[in-house]
Design a protein around this motif. Structure first.
Motif, mmCIF file in Angstrom:
data_model
loop_
_atom_site.group_PDB
_atom_site.id
_atom_site.type_symbol
_atom_site.label_atom_id
_atom_site.label_comp_id
_atom_site.label_asym_id
_atom_site.label_seq_id
_atom_site.Cartn_x
_atom_site.Cartn_y
_atom_site.Cartn_z
ATOM 1 N N THR A 232 12.935 -19.901 -31.207
ATOM 2 C CA THR A 232 13.081 -21.016 -30.274
ATOM 3 C C THR A 232 14.531 -21.128 -29.805
ATOM 4 O OG1 THR A 232 11.324 -22.209 -31.451
ATOM 5 C CG2 THR A 232 12.710 -23.489 -29.927
ATOM 6 N N PRO A 233 14.761 -21.199 -28.484
ATOM 7 C CA PRO A 233 16.148 -21.306 -27.995
ATOM 8 C C PRO A 233 16.823 -22.584 -28.495
ATOM 9 C CG PRO A 233 14.647 -20.731 -26.209
ATOM 10 C CD PRO A 233 13.785 -21.114 -27.378
ATOM 11 N N LEU A 234 18.089 -22.478 -28.792
ATOM 12 C CA LEU A 234 18.841 -23.658 -29.214
ATOM 13 C C LEU A 234 19.251 -24.486 -28.005
ATOM 14 C CD1 LEU A 234 21.225 -22.381 -32.051
ATOM 15 C CD2 LEU A 234 18.933 -23.366 -32.230
ATOM 16 N N CYS A 235 19.371 -25.772 -28.210
ATOM 17 C CA CYS A 235 19.881 -26.702 -27.215
ATOM 18 C C CYS A 235 20.487 -27.863 -27.985
ATOM 19 C CB CYS A 235 18.769 -27.166 -26.268
ATOM 20 S SG CYS A 235 17.403 -28.028 -27.107
ATOM 21 N N ASP A 313 28.847 -29.813 -24.828
ATOM 22 C CA ASP A 313 29.058 -29.719 -23.391
ATOM 23 C C ASP A 313 30.443 -30.270 -23.037
ATOM 24 O OD1 ASP A 313 28.674 -31.455 -20.619
ATOM 25 O OD2 ASP A 313 27.685 -29.503 -20.553
ATOM 26 N N LYS A 314 31.089 -29.712 -22.008
ATOM 27 C CA LYS A 314 32.427 -30.178 -21.622
ATOM 28 C C LYS A 314 32.437 -31.660 -21.283
ATOM 29 C CE LYS A 314 34.047 -25.784 -19.660
ATOM 30 N NZ LYS A 314 34.525 -25.111 -18.424
ATOM 31 N N ASP A 315 31.445 -32.106 -20.511
ATOM 32 C CA ASP A 315 31.398 -33.527 -20.131
ATOM 33 C C ASP A 315 31.208 -34.412 -21.360
ATOM 34 O OD1 ASP A 315 31.752 -32.917 -17.458
ATOM 35 O OD2 ASP A 315 29.602 -32.879 -17.010
ATOM 36 N N PHE A 317 32.190 -33.621 -24.384
ATOM 37 C CA PHE A 317 33.467 -33.561 -25.090
ATOM 38 C C PHE A 317 34.460 -34.554 -24.501
ATOM 39 C CE2 PHE A 317 37.775 -31.773 -25.209
ATOM 40 C CZ PHE A 317 37.958 -31.610 -26.564
ATOM 41 N N ILE A 318 34.622 -34.541 -23.176
ATOM 42 C CA ILE A 318 35.579 -35.433 -22.519
ATOM 43 C C ILE A 318 35.169 -36.890 -22.703
ATOM 44 C CG2 ILE A 318 36.533 -36.120 -20.287
ATOM 45 C CD1 ILE A 318 36.227 -33.157 -19.432
ATOM 46 N N GLU A 319 33.875 -37.181 -22.512
ATOM 47 C CA GLU A 319 33.400 -38.558 -22.655
ATOM 48 C C GLU A 319 33.638 -39.075 -24.071
ATOM 49 O OE1 GLU A 319 29.249 -41.183 -22.307
ATOM 50 O OE2 GLU A 319 29.204 -38.996 -22.136
ATOM 51 N N SER A 320 33.380 -38.236 -25.055
ATOM 52 C CA SER A 320 33.557 -38.649 -26.442
ATOM 53 C C SER A 320 35.011 -38.996 -26.729
ATOM 54 C CB SER A 320 33.079 -37.527 -27.374
ATOM 55 O OG SER A 320 33.249 -37.878 -28.724
ATOM 56 N N ILE A 321 35.936 -38.157 -26.249
ATOM 57 C CA ILE A 321 37.354 -38.412 -26.499
ATOM 58 C C ILE A 321 37.838 -39.628 -25.727
ATOM 59 C CG2 ILE A 321 39.679 -37.463 -26.336
ATOM 60 C CD1 ILE A 321 38.525 -34.725 -26.698
ATOM 61 N N SER A 331 34.137 -28.885 -34.805
ATOM 62 C CA SER A 331 33.079 -29.208 -33.841
ATOM 63 C C SER A 331 33.114 -28.309 -32.615
ATOM 64 C CB SER A 331 33.193 -30.668 -33.390
ATOM 65 O OG SER A 331 32.883 -31.571 -34.427
ATOM 66 N N THR A 332 34.296 -27.807 -32.272
ATOM 67 C CA THR A 332 34.443 -27.050 -31.034
ATOM 68 C C THR A 332 35.283 -25.793 -31.259
ATOM 69 O OG1 THR A 332 36.407 -28.353 -30.423
ATOM 70 C CG2 THR A 332 34.280 -29.112 -29.582
ATOM 71 N N TRP A 333 35.005 -24.801 -30.458
ATOM 72 C CA TRP A 333 35.805 -23.577 -30.432
ATOM 73 C C TRP A 333 36.002 -23.210 -28.963
ATOM 74 C CZ3 TRP A 333 37.877 -20.420 -34.331
ATOM 75 C CH2 TRP A 333 38.374 -19.193 -33.902
#
Length: 348
Positions: A232-235, A313-315, A317-321, A331-333
């Motif tokens: 099953t594809p990841l999402c 997702d970039k959006d 990531f930005i929203e969270s910060i 959490s991110t690379w």
């Protein structure tokens, strides 16, 4: 946003390109690399080879680069921008790591790995390069470097005057360490637009899990979670668990809360690693980026549990910060990362 030209810097012109994780600090004496007995993780033969890399000195410089089709600059960031919150962070720092970094700063005089800072503004770096105002151009493997000095560097700096925030993609510990340091007031920085960055997943490895322990964890997971076939594809909200020849996808439980509580890594830590596998100290875990996991040299032991994750997702990531949420560690690379040991910034 205030960024500065690097007052005194060197560029490694040997043609050797080193991994971004290779080394953070070095010594330069009499315009030559001088790694000595303070560099413990390299043996004498390795240090001798590195000390032969040729470097050239440039002052009051901004470096513009093109690396794997990504453009950015290497500059000096005043730590005041970090202290006053204009540089936004998303991870907690570890006290033991900070203590070691503070100690190391006294033993070296150059930073050689820039922190990675992202911004929202799009800047036409090709236009800057086409202006021809650079002092010198260097061509390396997959990487072109342009040296802008003096007034030409100042023109680049002006383009960041309307950038309100930079986002830490890599380098939380180095920034925090400098904020505590009394003799170092800035940080060597790679500044790049989100347009040129990708966020890759960081996968978790639980080492040496016995078969009966894994079966208990799997039984718990099958009772509490929706379990899907391994192909099953990841999402977002799905992770894949691999053990020996077995693989299955788990749908994490969505919480009736904000973006922080529904962060995949947070849910993975609290719902799977701690509850199913009964691991409460994440020091036991090891980590691998997507590229590392797919590399020829990477291999898992027979009893290792690999947990694959889906990238933020970039959006998101930005929203969270922007909402001042702190993501869990690892959490991110971000890719691509600028090489280490290519640009040297002298700080003492």
């Amino acid at each position: 946003m205030n960024i500065n030209a690097i007052k005194e810097s060197f560029i490694n012109v040997s043609g050797n390109i080193y991994d971004s994780e290779f080394i953070n600090l070095a010594n330069v004496e009499h315009n030559q690399i001088h790694l000595d007995d303070r560099t413990l993780f390299l043996d004498e033969a390795e240090k001798s080879v590195l000390n032969k890399d040729k470097i050239e000195n440039y002052d009051n410089t901004i470096y513009v680069y093109r690396y794997k089709d990504a453009y950015g600059i290497i500059c000096d960031l005043p730590i005041e921008e970090y202290n006053n919150g204009n540089v936004r962070c998303h991870e907690l720092v570890l006290s033991d790591t900070i203590q070691g970094m503070l100690s190391n700063l006294h033993g070296y005089n150059c930073e050689v790995a820039p922190v990675l800072l992202a911004h929202k503004k799009s800047i036409d770096y090709q236009k800057i390069i086409n202006s021809g105002k650079y002092t010198k151009r260097f061509e390396f493997k997959d990487l072109d470097m342009y040296v802008f000095c003096g007034d030409a560097a100042d023109e680049i700096i002006k383009q960041f005057s309307d950038v309100k925030n930079l986002y830490v993609a890599d380098g939380h510990h180095r920034l925090y360490t400098t904020s505590l340091c009394g003799f170092k007031s800035s940080v060597l920085s790679c500044v790049v637009s989100f347009d040129y960055l990708n966020i890759m997943p960081i996968h978790r490895i639980i080492p040496d899990v016995k078969e009966n322990e894994f079966n208990k964890a799997k039984e718990f997971i099958c009772r509490r979670f929706d379990v899907l076939p391994g192909e099953t594809p990841l999402c977002k909200g799905r992770i894949r668990i691999n053990y020996r020849n077995e693989s299955f996808v788990v749908k994490l439980i969505e919480l009736n809360s904000d973006a922080f509580w529904n962060n995949d890594v947070y849910r993975l830590n609290t719902q799977i690693i701690s509850q199913a596998f009964r691991i409460f100290n994440t020091d036991r875990l090891s980590y691998a980026s997507d590229s590392e996991l797919k590399g020829e040299d990477y291999s898992l032991s027979q009893n290792d549990v690999l947990i694959e994750t889906y990238p933020v997702d970039k959006d998101e990531f930005i929203e969270s910060i922007d909402k001042k949420c702190i993501m869990p560690p690892k959490s991110t690379w971000f890719t691509p990362k600028f090489p280490s040991f290519l640009v040297f910034k002298k700080y003492q």
